[in-house]
Design an enzyme around this catalytic site. Structure first.
Site, PDB file in Angstrom:
ATOM      1  N   HIS A   1       0.833  -1.206   0.000  1.00 19.05           N
ATOM      2  CA  HIS A   1       0.000   0.000   0.000  1.00 19.05           C
ATOM      3  C   HIS A   1       0.864   1.251   0.000  1.00 19.05           C
ATOM      4  O   HIS A   1       1.818   1.382   0.756  1.00 19.05           O
ATOM      5  CB  HIS A   1      -1.027  -0.007   1.133  1.00 19.05           C
ATOM      6  CG  HIS A   1      -0.493   0.063   2.528  1.00 19.05           C
ATOM      7  ND1 HIS A   1      -0.171   1.250   3.150  1.00 19.05           N
ATOM      8  CD2 HIS A   1      -0.252  -0.915   3.440  1.00 19.05           C
ATOM      9  CE1 HIS A   1       0.234   1.008   4.377  1.00 19.05           C
ATOM     10  NE2 HIS A   1       0.211  -0.291   4.580  1.00 19.05           N
TER      11      HIS A   1
ATOM     12  N   ASP B   1       6.146   0.933   6.755  1.00 13.63           N
ATOM     13  CA  ASP B   1       4.710   0.706   6.557  1.00 13.63           C
ATOM     14  C   ASP B   1       4.141   1.762   5.622  1.00 13.63           C
ATOM     15  O   ASP B   1       3.699   2.817   6.081  1.00 13.63           O
ATOM     16  CB  ASP B   1       4.004   0.747   7.913  1.00 13.63           C
ATOM     17  CG  ASP B   1       2.530   0.415   7.838  1.00 13.63           C
ATOM     18  OD1 ASP B   1       2.126  -0.239   6.851  1.00 13.63           O
ATOM     19  OD2 ASP B   1       1.786   0.796   8.753  1.00 13.63           O
TER      20      ASP B   1
ATOM     21  N   GLU C   1      -5.030   1.975   2.443  1.00 10.93           N
ATOM     22  CA  GLU C   1      -5.080   0.839   3.369  1.00 10.93           C
ATOM     23  C   GLU C   1      -5.180   1.305   4.810  1.00 10.93           C
ATOM     24  O   GLU C   1      -5.905   0.715   5.617  1.00 10.93           O
ATOM     25  CB  GLU C   1      -3.834  -0.030   3.181  1.00 10.93           C
ATOM     26  CG  GLU C   1      -3.856  -1.343   3.964  1.00 10.93           C
ATOM     27  CD  GLU C   1      -3.314  -1.252   5.369  1.00 10.93           C
ATOM     28  OE1 GLU C   1      -3.469  -2.226   6.131  1.00 10.93           O
ATOM     29  OE2 GLU C   1      -2.715  -0.219   5.740  1.00 10.93           O
ATOM     30  N   GLU C   2      -4.474   2.382   5.133  1.00 11.81           N
ATOM     31  CA  GLU C   2      -4.408   2.820   6.524  1.00 11.81           C
ATOM     32  C   GLU C   2      -5.718   3.400   7.029  1.00 11.81           C
ATOM     33  O   GLU C   2      -6.017   3.298   8.223  1.00 11.81           O
ATOM     34  CB  GLU C   2      -3.298   3.860   6.701  1.00 11.81           C
ATOM     35  CG  GLU C   2      -1.890   3.359   6.442  1.00 11.81           C
ATOM     36  CD  GLU C   2      -1.390   2.383   7.493  1.00 11.81           C
ATOM     37  OE1 GLU C   2      -2.163   2.025   8.399  1.00 11.81           O
ATOM     38  OE2 GLU C   2      -0.229   1.969   7.408  1.00 11.81           O
TER      39      GLU C   2
ATOM     40  N   ASP D   1       3.342  -6.305   3.471  1.00 10.44           N
ATOM     41  CA  ASP D   1       2.935  -5.220   4.365  1.00 10.44           C
ATOM     42  C   ASP D   1       3.390  -5.538   5.789  1.00 10.44           C
ATOM     43  O   ASP D   1       2.635  -5.366   6.739  1.00 10.44           O
ATOM     44  CB  ASP D   1       1.416  -5.011   4.302  1.00 10.44           C
ATOM     45  CG  ASP D   1       0.960  -3.783   5.082  1.00 10.44           C
ATOM     46  OD1 ASP D   1       1.827  -2.937   5.411  1.00 10.44           O
ATOM     47  OD2 ASP D   1      -0.241  -3.669   5.372  1.00 10.44           O
TER      48      ASP D   1
ATOM     49  N   HIS E   1       3.401   3.315  12.606  1.00  3.25           N
ATOM     50  CA  HIS E   1       2.443   4.410  12.823  1.00  3.25           C
ATOM     51  C   HIS E   1       2.989   5.517  13.717  1.00  3.25           C
ATOM     52  O   HIS E   1       2.219   6.198  14.412  1.00  3.25           O
ATOM     53  CB  HIS E   1       1.135   3.873  13.436  1.00  3.25           C
ATOM     54  CG  HIS E   1       0.349   2.984  12.535  1.00  3.25           C
ATOM     55  ND1 HIS E   1      -0.888   2.467  12.887  1.00  3.25           N
ATOM     56  CD2 HIS E   1       0.606   2.492  11.294  1.00  3.25           C
ATOM     57  CE1 HIS E   1      -1.344   1.712  11.902  1.00  3.25           C
ATOM     58  NE2 HIS E   1      -0.452   1.707  10.929  1.00  3.25           N
TER      59      HIS E   1
END
Length: 463
Positions: A280, A292, A326-327, A354, A428
């Site tokens: 992603h 990520d 995606e997030e 991922d 994140h």
């Protein structure tokens, strides 16, 4: 070196019209790894994606720059087709006024390190101040009477279980506090929610991530705090009454247009059998999205690049998909699957990366609806020995969020499994930057994806 290339040239004509011998396939895979380690082109691409473009929250400028950049790269690789697939994404603005403070007679007033959760509303300029109650699970909150929650700030304090061998299992065991905790708290009348960051380490860096709220509920301001501050808050609550003051001006803006980026090499014998590889393209709005999921996008792009560069002519259609959103909603994966179903496309296998840029340990595999996984794993075991020298195995259990919507009409859903001991230290947060990625480890992931893609194309997945 010249002799090696001459032998390779002799092997390549076999790639498109008949099945390679395993000896020839083993040699081909050695060349994939050798060229990946020597060239390190993926790290160069990731440097551009992270340092020149930066974070890529869907709907914002960074994500749109990433779409343009990645399409331009794919356009240079000699693929048969490259295109953009339009999607609609919800746009959320973090704002610039995040603040959270713990107020306690026993522990004093302490400013905490926090990040608003994705899609959280703001508090207004006056902020929110209320007494805090701590719960260790969403189920514990559900069991509380409304009177114990109404007007309070709910603190979800359960840490990830660092005693588990898999950090992804530990993440999955604690993530419901962030996903659904605030919506349950809102239903019981809470005025805000505070979530212990999903991290395997103790530090002062808060982690964000999406919080899901049903359309029928009024959302409440929700913020993730660092693991050290979560401990401070929990310890203060053991001493007596604690209040928290929060101020955030984040907000939803609306729906905007974005894109999945897709490139493919058309199959020479079975063009209607698609093998997808993807990651992603979007990230959160902190850090650089290197782990990520910049790494997964690079793995996928380099796989097609490497096969084209080595002159490989696939039997099946090989498709690279860089998913958007995606997030914060999975719009890219859902739109891609919807279009695939509309066109009656068949995905023999869908492979997603991922899980970061660590050294690959294998692939995890699950089956589409009505597909008997054990039969396919047994068949694929007849050629997976070719990846044993690179310590890459195929095991049951795996896939990916973006490829999940394909399950009703796909063969196998497969996820790359990198070594992930430190992955959730960065995930994140502001720490997810290029400096956490080792060039050779990133190249190992690209080589593993390329080699596995080649093997599935050559030998299939069985019947």
């Amino acid at each position: 070196m010249i002799l090696r290339l001459l032998v390779l040239l002799l092997l390549l004509p076999l790639a498109g019209k008949s099945q390679m011998s395993q000896d020839s396939a083993a040699f081909f895979i050695r060349e994939v790894y050798r060229q990946s380690y020597t060239e390190l082109i993926g790290y160069k691409w990731l440097t551009t994606l992270t340092k020149d473009i930066g974070n890529r929250l869907s709907g914002w400028e960074g994500s749109e720059k990433a779409v343009i950049w990645s399409k331009n790269v794919l356009d240079t690789l000699g693929l048969d087709k490259v295109w953009l697939q339009e999607i609609k994404v919800k746009k959320w603005d973090r704002g610039d006024n995040e603040f959270i403070m713990m107020i306690s007679k026993e522990a004093g007033s302490v400013t905490l390190m926090g990040l608003a959760l994705g899609h959280s509303p703001g508090t207004g300029d006056q902020g929110v101040r209320a007494e805090v109650i701590e719960v260790q699970s969403v189920d514990e909150l559900r069991a509380l009477p409304e009177s114990a929650v109404k007007g309070k700030i709910v603190f979800f304090g359960r840490p990830m279980d660092v005693g588990l061998p898999s950090t992804f299992s530990a993440y999955g065991g604690a993530a419901d506090q962030r996903y659904s905790g605030p919506s349950v708290a809102a239903k019981k009348g809470a005025v805000a929610a505070v979530i212990r960051s999903l991290s395997t380490t103790k530090d002062d860096y808060p982690h964000t991530g999406l919080t899901l709220v049903a359309d029928t509920l009024v959302n409440i301001p929700s913020i993730g705090i660092s693991t050290n501050d979560a401990d401070r808050l929990s310890n203060a609550l053991k001493l007596g009454r604690v209040e928290v003051f929060m101020r955030m001006n984040c907000k939803m803006i609306g729906e905007v247009t974005s894109y999945n980026v897709i490139g493919e090499i058309r199959g020479s014998e079975f063009p209607d059998e698609i093998i997808l590889v993807g990651g992603h393209l979007d990230s959160w709005d902190v850090g650089e999205g290197a782990q990520d999921d910049g790494a997964g996008c690079i793995h996928s792009m380099e796989a097609l690049y490497r096969l084209v560069k080595m002159g490989y002519k696939p039997k099946r259609t090989l498709r690279c998909v860089l998913f958007m959103n995606e997030e914060s909603g999975l719009a890219g994966g859902k739109t891609y699957a919807s279009e695939a179903f509309r066109k009656n496309e068949y995905h023999l296998a869908a492979i997603e990366s991922d899980g970061g840029a660590g050294v690959p340990q294998g692939f995890g595999c699950s089956a589409g609806e009505g597909v008997v996984l054990d039969k396919h794993l047994a068949f694929m075991g007849t050629y997976m020995n070719l990846l044993e020298p690179y310590h890459v195995q195929l095991n049951p259990g795996g896939g990916g969020a973006d490829i999940g919507p394909l399950k009703p009409k796909a063969g196998l859903l497969i996820g790359l499994r990198p070594e992930n001991s430190k992955y959730f230290d960065y995930h994140h947060s502001h720490l997810d930057v290029l400096e956490t990625v080792h060039p050779r480890e990133l190249a190992s992931g690209s080589a593993a994806i390329t080699s596995f893609l080649f093997l599935v194309d050559q030998y299939g997945i069985g019947k």
